[in-house]
Design a protein around this motif. Structure first.
Motif, PDB file in Angstrom:
ATOM      1  N   UNK A  56       0.829  -1.210   0.000  1.00  0.00           N
ATOM      2  CA  UNK A  56       0.000   0.000   0.000  1.00  0.00           C
ATOM      3  C   UNK A  56       0.861   1.256   0.000  1.00  0.00           C
ATOM      4  N   UNK A  57       1.936   1.239   0.812  1.00  0.00           N
ATOM      5  CA  UNK A  57       2.842   2.391   0.858  1.00  0.00           C
ATOM      6  C   UNK A  57       3.559   2.571  -0.476  1.00  0.00           C
ATOM      7  N   UNK A  58       3.949   1.459  -1.116  1.00  0.00           N
ATOM      8  CA  UNK A  58       4.619   1.525  -2.420  1.00  0.00           C
ATOM      9  C   UNK A  58       3.685   2.116  -3.479  1.00  0.00           C
ATOM     10  N   UNK A  59       2.421   1.689  -3.476  1.00  0.00           N
ATOM     11  CA  UNK A  59       1.445   2.210  -4.439  1.00  0.00           C
ATOM     12  C   UNK A  59       1.221   3.701  -4.235  1.00  0.00           C
ATOM     13  N   UNK A  60       1.137   4.116  -2.969  1.00  0.00           N
ATOM     14  CA  UNK A  60       0.919   5.535  -2.669  1.00  0.00           C
ATOM     15  C   UNK A  60       2.121   6.375  -3.104  1.00  0.00           C
ATOM     16  N   UNK A  61       3.325   5.857  -2.856  1.00  0.00           N
ATOM     17  CA  UNK A  61       4.533   6.589  -3.240  1.00  0.00           C
ATOM     18  C   UNK A  61       4.644   6.688  -4.756  1.00  0.00           C
ATOM     19  N   UNK A  62       4.346   5.617  -5.443  1.00  0.00           N
ATOM     20  CA  UNK A  62       4.385   5.599  -6.911  1.00  0.00           C
ATOM     21  C   UNK A  62       3.409   6.628  -7.479  1.00  0.00           C
ATOM     22  N   UNK A  63       2.199   6.663  -6.926  1.00  0.00           N
ATOM     23  CA  UNK A  63       1.191   7.618  -7.397  1.00  0.00           C
ATOM     24  C   UNK A  63       1.639   9.058  -7.160  1.00  0.00           C
ATOM     25  N   UNK A  64       2.274   9.302  -6.013  1.00  0.00           N
ATOM     26  CA  UNK A  64       2.742  10.653  -5.677  1.00  0.00           C
ATOM     27  C   UNK A  64       3.840  11.108  -6.639  1.00  0.00           C
ATOM     28  N   UNK A  99      12.433   9.564 -12.067  1.00  0.00           N
ATOM     29  CA  UNK A  99      12.234   8.220 -12.604  1.00  0.00           C
ATOM     30  C   UNK A  99      13.370   7.273 -12.216  1.00  0.00           C
ATOM     31  N   UNK A 100      14.561   7.851 -12.028  1.00  0.00           N
ATOM     32  CA  UNK A 100      15.720   7.017 -11.674  1.00  0.00           C
ATOM     33  C   UNK A 100      15.888   6.855 -10.164  1.00  0.00           C
ATOM     34  N   UNK A 101      15.084   7.578  -9.385  1.00  0.00           N
ATOM     35  CA  UNK A 101      15.196   7.520  -7.921  1.00  0.00           C
ATOM     36  C   UNK A 101      14.901   6.102  -7.424  1.00  0.00           C
ATOM     37  N   UNK A 102      15.757   5.588  -6.555  1.00  0.00           N
ATOM     38  CA  UNK A 102      15.703   4.179  -6.146  1.00  0.00           C
ATOM     39  C   UNK A 102      14.382   3.809  -5.472  1.00  0.00           C
ATOM     40  N   UNK A 103      13.852   4.710  -4.652  1.00  0.00           N
ATOM     41  CA  UNK A 103      12.591   4.412  -3.963  1.00  0.00           C
ATOM     42  C   UNK A 103      11.433   4.268  -4.962  1.00  0.00           C
ATOM     43  N   UNK A 104      11.454   5.117  -6.005  1.00  0.00           N
ATOM     44  CA  UNK A 104      10.410   5.035  -7.037  1.00  0.00           C
ATOM     45  C   UNK A 104      10.561   3.743  -7.855  1.00  0.00           C
ATOM     46  N   UNK A 105      11.818   3.379  -8.163  1.00  0.00           N
ATOM     47  CA  UNK A 105      12.079   2.134  -8.903  1.00  0.00           C
ATOM     48  C   UNK A 105      11.535   0.934  -8.132  1.00  0.00           C
ATOM     49  N   UNK A 116      11.623  -5.663  -4.549  1.00  0.00           N
ATOM     50  CA  UNK A 116      12.315  -4.374  -4.683  1.00  0.00           C
ATOM     51  C   UNK A 116      13.821  -4.566  -4.805  1.00  0.00           C
ATOM     52  N   UNK A 117      14.440  -3.866  -5.761  1.00  0.00           N
ATOM     53  CA  UNK A 117      15.880  -4.012  -5.983  1.00  0.00           C
ATOM     54  C   UNK A 117      16.696  -3.424  -4.834  1.00  0.00           C
ATOM     55  N   UNK A 118      16.210  -2.311  -4.283  1.00  0.00           N
ATOM     56  CA  UNK A 118      17.017  -1.560  -3.326  1.00  0.00           C
ATOM     57  C   UNK A 118      16.516  -1.701  -1.889  1.00  0.00           C
ATOM     58  N   UNK A 119      15.581  -2.610  -1.643  1.00  0.00           N
ATOM     59  CA  UNK A 119      15.151  -2.914  -0.279  1.00  0.00           C
ATOM     60  C   UNK A 119      14.190  -1.924   0.344  1.00  0.00           C
TER      61      UNK A 119
END
Length: 288
Positions: A56-64, A99-105, A116-119
């Motif tokens: 849920x947090x990943x989806x919210x961050x992606x949308x933001x 787009x290249x930011x690790x958290x977004x990836x 997730x690649x970067x944990x």
């Protein structure tokens, strides 16, 4: 009577034996339960447990982030003409960095059902299977061999590495190339013309010389690619992390060349640093 007393005595004896037998059975059941619990622990240790991810947090961050990207792209679309070229390029750079930011990836990976690649967004780390510990005697025997190998590695590093002065020189050369190209850009030279500048050529040649000394064989791209294709050994966990990081670095560097130095695709192909990064990336891709 004596007969009645004897009969009562034997009944008490039988009853005592019955309770002893029942207690033994109960204890046996407890042992079985303990064995079952130990078995479950062993199963978990051998097979591991997957990491817990906050989807849920990943989806919210992606949308933001995607909302911010849309806002930047819409703003860039309004900046038309030569007068707005610099500001438009700055917006494009911001988009590329987001787009290249690790958290977004990682957020994009999780939404697609991948790890997730970067944990990022992991609420509980995965439990890695526990390897059996070797015998103490085997460890004692292995230590001298390990010490010898480590000493050999240290000797190789010392002979192949750079001195502190050379390390400093290498960093100064990298910075000097960037600064020289910035000056040439202000003079109206294209990326290709900047690469042919006499000072840039000298600095690049010296930089490659130091890189070769720091990491022998790093500048021999074709030979390295052939060796990697022959080996075809799978990437280790550390190499996979380096591979993903290199992909992001290339995207950010390309965006910087376009926005800050005005490079075209043709100019970027001639850039020595980008060629070096792409050669390393190609070697990873052949093994992945």
């Amino acid at each position: 009577s004596i007969s009645a007393q004897a009969t009562g005595h034997f009944r008490l004896l039988d009853l005592s034996r019955y309770f002893v037998r029942r207690m033994t059975e109960v204890r046996g059941t407890g042992g079985m339960l303990t064995q079952a619990e130990e078995g479950m622990k062993l199963f978990a240790a051998q097979n591991g447990v997957a990491a817990e991810i906050d989807k849920a947090a990943a989806e919210a961050y992606k949308a933001d982030i995607e909302a911010r990207i849309s806002t930047l792209e819409a703003a860039a679309a309004t900046l038309t003409g030569k007068d707005n070229k610099k500001e438009r390029a700055a917006k494009g750079k911001e988009v590329a960095e987001l787009k290249a930011e690790q958290r977004y990836v990682d957020a994009c990976k999780i939404v697609k059902g991948l790890d997730p690649k970067f944990g990022n967004f992991i609420t509980k780390a995965a439990e890695v299977p526990v390897a059996e510990k070797p015998e103490v005697i085997e460890e004692a025997q292995a230590k001298p061999d390990k010490a010898k190998k480590d000493s050999k590695k240290d000797i190789k590093k010392e002979s192949a590495g750079l001195s502190p002065a050379e390390t400093k020189e290498l960093e100064e050369l990298k910075q000097g190339i960037v600064e020289r190209k910035a000056i040439l850009k202000e003079q109206g030279l294209s990326g290709g013309q900047q690469n042919k500048d006499e000072e840039v050529v000298k600095m690049v040649a010296r930089m490659n010389e130091l890189k070769e000394k720091q990491d022998p064989g790093s500048t021999k791209k074709e030979k390295d690619a052939k060796k990697d294709s022959k080996k075809k050994t799978p990437l280790s966990a550390e190499e996979q992390k380096e591979f993903a990081q290199l992909q992001n670095e290339i995207e950010v560097y390309k965006a910087k060349l376009r926005s800050e130095f005005g490079y075209s695709n043709k100019d970027m192909k001639a850039d020595p640093d980008l060629k070096d990064m792409e050669a390393r990336l190609a070697a990873f891709e052949k093994r992945s």
